[in-house]
Write an enzyme that holds these catalytic residues in place. Structure first.
Site, PDB file in Angstrom:
ATOM      1  N   GLU A 228       0.853  -1.190   0.000  1.00  0.00           N
ATOM      2  CA  GLU A 228       0.000   0.000   0.000  1.00  0.00           C
ATOM      3  C   GLU A 228       0.888   1.238   0.000  1.00  0.00           C
ATOM      4  O   GLU A 228       1.685   1.436   0.917  1.00  0.00           O
ATOM      5  CB  GLU A 228      -0.936   0.002   1.211  1.00  0.00           C
ATOM      6  N   LEU A 229       0.752   2.081  -0.999  1.00  0.00           N
ATOM      7  CA  LEU A 229       1.661   3.199  -1.221  1.00  0.00           C
ATOM      8  C   LEU A 229       1.709   4.143  -0.024  1.00  0.00           C
ATOM      9  O   LEU A 229       0.672   4.650   0.432  1.00  0.00           O
ATOM     10  CB  LEU A 229       1.234   3.967  -2.476  1.00  0.00           C
ATOM     11  N   ASP A 230       2.923   4.386   0.475  1.00  0.00           N
ATOM     12  CA  ASP A 230       3.190   5.355   1.550  1.00  0.00           C
ATOM     13  C   ASP A 230       2.345   5.109   2.795  1.00  0.00           C
ATOM     14  O   ASP A 230       1.961   6.050   3.493  1.00  0.00           O
ATOM     15  CB  ASP A 230       2.969   6.791   1.054  1.00  0.00           C
ATOM     16  N   ALA A 231       2.045   3.841   3.083  1.00  0.00           N
ATOM     17  CA  ALA A 231       1.192   3.527   4.226  1.00  0.00           C
ATOM     18  C   ALA A 231       1.814   2.488   5.147  1.00  0.00           C
ATOM     19  O   ALA A 231       1.130   1.925   6.001  1.00  0.00           O
ATOM     20  CB  ALA A 231      -0.171   3.037   3.746  1.00  0.00           C
TER      21      ALA A 231
END
Length: 286
Positions: A228-231
């Site tokens: 999950e992008l940037d999470a």
């Protein structure tokens, strides 16, 4: 001289007797505890975390046999997720970078000064711009072009360069999406750095967006990379105050300064085995 220390990291369901079991086991086998920290979560799960450093020059078993004994005598009865690491076995760091050099150079200077318990072994970039800067540190540099259309081939080349040769991958302002397949090769061993405006100011030129909204702080976030992008789990953050007197360039300058320092701290703590990942959070022992 070989460092005789070993580090033990543990997380398990909290219950009475954990500390006694660990310390008694180490005492019986001749280990001397030199550093100890612990934490119990208050999120309803009741998870216990601990980090121990102990001296091993007088232990009565080879280290591999000590691990097997710990698993049988302590870890299994307490349902522990645990690992032993040896500080003298330095981790190998590969850095992915694009054109911005601030985070990369901070890592290289930290390593060169001897302040990083690891070795920077490779720098990979999707642009050739930083080749000379990296060469000045004596670190191999590889130019691997990467675009949306060529990502599969580019990542295959990066795997060829890094697989089995990197214990940690650092995205020092690497301005490309990393695929889930690449992330799966280094689970909780890829660290990214970015500004802390997300998700408020996503997309192009976030500092101008922040300036136009009149923000009063800027910040940086270092975290483990997940699909999950940037999470992913956050390791370290920091902020700096700004005012109406500051321009967009002032915000960017402060942001770069925060990014380089935050990333260097996160990498150092990972390399010193001070971080335990628990779900989508981290416990970081100072």
């Amino acid at each position: 001289m070989t460092d005789p220390r070993t580090i033990l990291l543990v997380q398990c369901p909290d219950r009475p007797g954990i500390i006694a079991a660990i310390s008694s086991f180490l005492f019986r086998h001749g280990a001397n505890i030199t550093d100890f920290d612990q934490h119990t979560s208050d999120d309803g799960e009741g998870t216990y975390f601990t980090r121990l450093e102990f001296q091993t020059e007088r232990i009565d078993l080879p280290l591999e046999d000590l691990k097997k004994a710990f698993e049988f005598d302590v870890a299994r009865p307490f349902a522990m997720d645990w690992r032993l690491t040896i500080p003298s076995q330095r981790k190998r760091i590969a850095v992915l970078v694009s054109k911005h050099d601030h985070a990369l150079l901070e890592l290289l200077w930290t390593w060169k000064r001897g302040d990083l318990r690891a070795d920077v072994t490779t720098v990979v970039s999707n642009h050739p711009d930083l080749r000379e800067a990296v060469a000045a540190f004596g670190v191999p540099f590889a130019h691997v072009p990467n675009t949306k259309d060529t990502r599969a081939a580019a990542e295959a080349r990066m795997v060829e360069l890094l697989d089995g040769k990197a214990d940690l991958v650092v995205l020092a302002r690497y301005m490309q999406i990393v695929s889930p397949e690449l992330i799966a090769r280094w689970p909780n061993r890829i660290i990214n750095i970015h500004h802390s405006f997300l998700p408020a100011f996503a997309g192009a030129d976030p500092y101008r967006q922040a300036y136009e909204r009149g923000v009063k702080i800027v910040g940086a976030t270092a975290h483990y990379v997940t699909a999950e992008l940037d999470a992913g789990p956050i390791i370290e953050q920091d902020v700096g105050r700004v005012s109406h007197r500051d321009s967009v360039e002032d915000l960017k300058h402060l942001g770069r300064d925060l990014e380089r320092r935050v990333l260097a701290r996160a990498v150092r703590w990972h390399c010193e085995d001070r971080v335990i990942v628990h779900g989508n959070k981290t416990v970081v022992f100072s």
